[in-house]
Motif scaffolding. Structure first.
Motif, PDB file in Angstrom:
ATOM      1  N   ILE A  38       0.690  -0.959   0.048  1.00 45.54           N
ATOM      2  CA  ILE A  38       0.262  -0.057  -0.049  1.00 45.54           C
ATOM      3  C   ILE A  38       1.027   1.294   0.044  1.00 45.54           C
ATOM      4  O   ILE A  38       1.689   1.281   0.908  1.00 45.54           O
ATOM      5  CB  ILE A  38      -0.978   0.044   1.136  1.00 45.54           C
ATOM      6  N   ASP A  41      -2.321   4.848  -1.183  1.00 46.12           N
ATOM      7  CA  ASP A  41      -3.658   4.467  -0.836  1.00 46.12           C
ATOM      8  C   ASP A  41      -4.917   5.491  -1.194  1.00 46.12           C
ATOM      9  O   ASP A  41      -5.937   5.742  -0.852  1.00 46.12           O
ATOM     10  CB  ASP A  41      -3.801   4.631   0.698  1.00 46.12           C
ATOM     11  N   CYS A  48      -0.312  -1.508  -5.253  1.00 41.20           N
ATOM     12  CA  CYS A  48      -1.378  -2.443  -4.752  1.00 41.20           C
ATOM     13  C   CYS A  48      -1.910  -3.069  -5.854  1.00 41.20           C
ATOM     14  O   CYS A  48      -2.709  -4.059  -5.675  1.00 41.20           O
ATOM     15  CB  CYS A  48      -2.361  -1.764  -3.837  1.00 41.20           C
ATOM     16  N   CYS A  60      -6.435  -1.117  -3.488  1.00 42.08           N
ATOM     17  CA  CYS A  60      -6.830  -0.150  -2.521  1.00 42.08           C
ATOM     18  C   CYS A  60      -8.216   0.446  -3.054  1.00 42.08           C
ATOM     19  O   CYS A  60      -8.666   1.344  -2.139  1.00 42.08           O
ATOM     20  CB  CYS A  60      -5.653   0.698  -2.204  1.00 42.08           C
TER      21      CYS A  60
END
Lengths: 162, 263
Positions: A38, A41, A48, A60
């Motif tokens: 991550i 995010d 991710c 995410c």
């Protein structure tokens, strides 16, 4: 809490999760598959990226419940035992990484690219990797790695066909 | 992200029912806008009704003179379709990045009506029809303002129907960070004449550039395009670009689109 069932790297998993649990959090915190990173995010950096039903997505920005019933592949699911996936091997050979943080997402995106474009040009590789951000080694060796993987995967297919 | 009750109906009727039951329920299509918005707590629906379980909403149908794209069809699927007009497929193939295109949907984009989204300009320029569970809405009546549409509460987009143009082209000046349209212009030669739609620039979201349409109807060449009559105070100015710069870019993008069509 909703129950979510999916196949992750070939194994069936089933757990209760909150509706708001992101797929990235589900993989890392519930299944201990911490190879999926991550970064931002906020669906920009691509660290991710995993495959959901064969297509690369940013985990995410997907709820675990949205992947209910799906087949998910993470970076941990690429190698066959001790044999690295050709894309992983090419990233190592071409020094396509430095700190390695972006690498799982880069590899998963690049594998998806070769699924529908087995012989991409430099430009096509760079355009495809637009959603994957590397902040240290730069993209030059990453592009080289993807090209090398494309060649070695073509070679493997030709060998298998013989 | 605040928690919510999650629903995954398998039919439109069930989706409407679930939407009606929640105190502050929201639909989610691909989730490429809504989930980041919820993570920032700018949206906190009590119930999330996921349209991803309704198979009927996915697919592209060639109707001869037009093409109908199911609301849950992803940008990637539109970009790869040979049934879709090339200008529309190219637009879809340049939205966001590859992973966003694998999840984001045409229905979600159109319903959200982000003032910098690409699809609304295609809908306006091609004279599309938004097909919902209740009615059919011409694009000209659909986009009513920034993030505002003619959709009623509990009305759900089923598909978007695009008449095939004689020719079309979309040019986007991307914000270099977000890749959203700082200014995007879709020029189409349709059976109803030249239509020009502008996204990314208007205070009220996507709009048609009437003066440019008229000029191009008389003389379909880049030289005919002049964006200076578009009032600056109707355009958006922000940290990314002033309203004056956007006004200028509308002309540049429209000229590039016309030049691309003329080949």
């Amino acid at each position: 809490m909703p129950n979510v069932s999916m196949t992750v790297n070939g194994k069936q998993v089933s757990q209760e999760v909150e509706g708001r649990t992101l797929l990235s959090a589900f993989l890392r915190e519930k299944l201990d598959l911490t190879g999926t990173h991550i970064g931002c995010d906020t669906s920009q950096c691509g660290a991710c990226v995993v495959h959901v039903d064969g297509k690369s997505v940013k985990s995410c920005t997907l709820l675990a419940v949205q992947a209910d019933g799906a087949s998910v592949t993470t970076i941990e699911g690429l190698a066959q035992g001790d044999d690295l996936h050709p894309m992983q091997a090419a990233f190592r050979d071409c020094h396509g990484l430095q700190c390695g943080f972006c690498t799982p997402g880069m590899v998963m995106s690049a594998v998806d690219l070769l699924q529908h474009n087995p012989d991409p040009s430099d430009r096509e590789i760079r355009e495809w990797l637009e959603g994957n951000i590397c902040r240290c080694t730069g993209y030059h060796n990453i592009v080289k790695a993807v090209k090398q993987a494309a060649q070695s995967m073509k070679g493997q297919q030709a060998a298998a066909a013989e | 992200m605040h928690n919510f009750d999650y629903h995954r109906p398998s039919s439109l009727d069930d989706a409407v029912a679930a939407l009606g039951k929640g105190e502050d329920a929201s639909l989610v299509a691909g989730g490429m806008t809504l989930i980041p918005t919820m993570k920032q707590r700018l949206a906190a629906p009590s119930d999330l009704v996921d349209l991803g379980g309704i198979a009927d909403l996915v697919g592209i149908k060639d109707d001869g003179d037009s093409v109908t794209i199911g609301a849950m069809t992803t940008h990637a699927a539109v970009a790869a379709s040979s049934a879709v007009p090339p200008s529309l497929a190219a637009l879809a193939g340049n939205i966001g990045d590859a992973q966003v295109r694998n999840r984001g949907t045409i229905g979600g984009s159109v319903a959200n009506n982000d003032p910098t989204a690409c699809y609304p300009s295609a809908c306006l320029a091609l004279g599309a029809t938004i097909v919902t569970n209740a009615r059919e809405i011409p694009a000209d009546d659909f986009f009513t303002g920034m993030f505002e549409t003619a959709l009623e509460e509990s009305e759900i987009i089923k598909a978007v129907r695009f008449p095939k143009p004689e020719a079309g082209n979309y040019q986007k000046f991307e914000n270099p960070a977000s890749r959203y349209a700082l200014v995007g212009v879709f020029v189409a030669k349709t059976k109803d004449g030249v239509r020009v739609a502008v996204t990314g620039a208007g205070n009220d979201g996507v709009f048609r550039a009437g003066d440019i349409e008229q000029a191009l109807s008389a003389n379909f060449s880049p030289d005919a395009v002049d964006s200076s009559s578009i009032p600056v105070d109707s355009l958006n100015g922000d940290i990314h670009a002033s309203a004056e710069y956007r006004q200028h870019l509308i002309g540049v993008m429209a000229r590039r689109a016309v030049a691309a069509i003329n080949g």
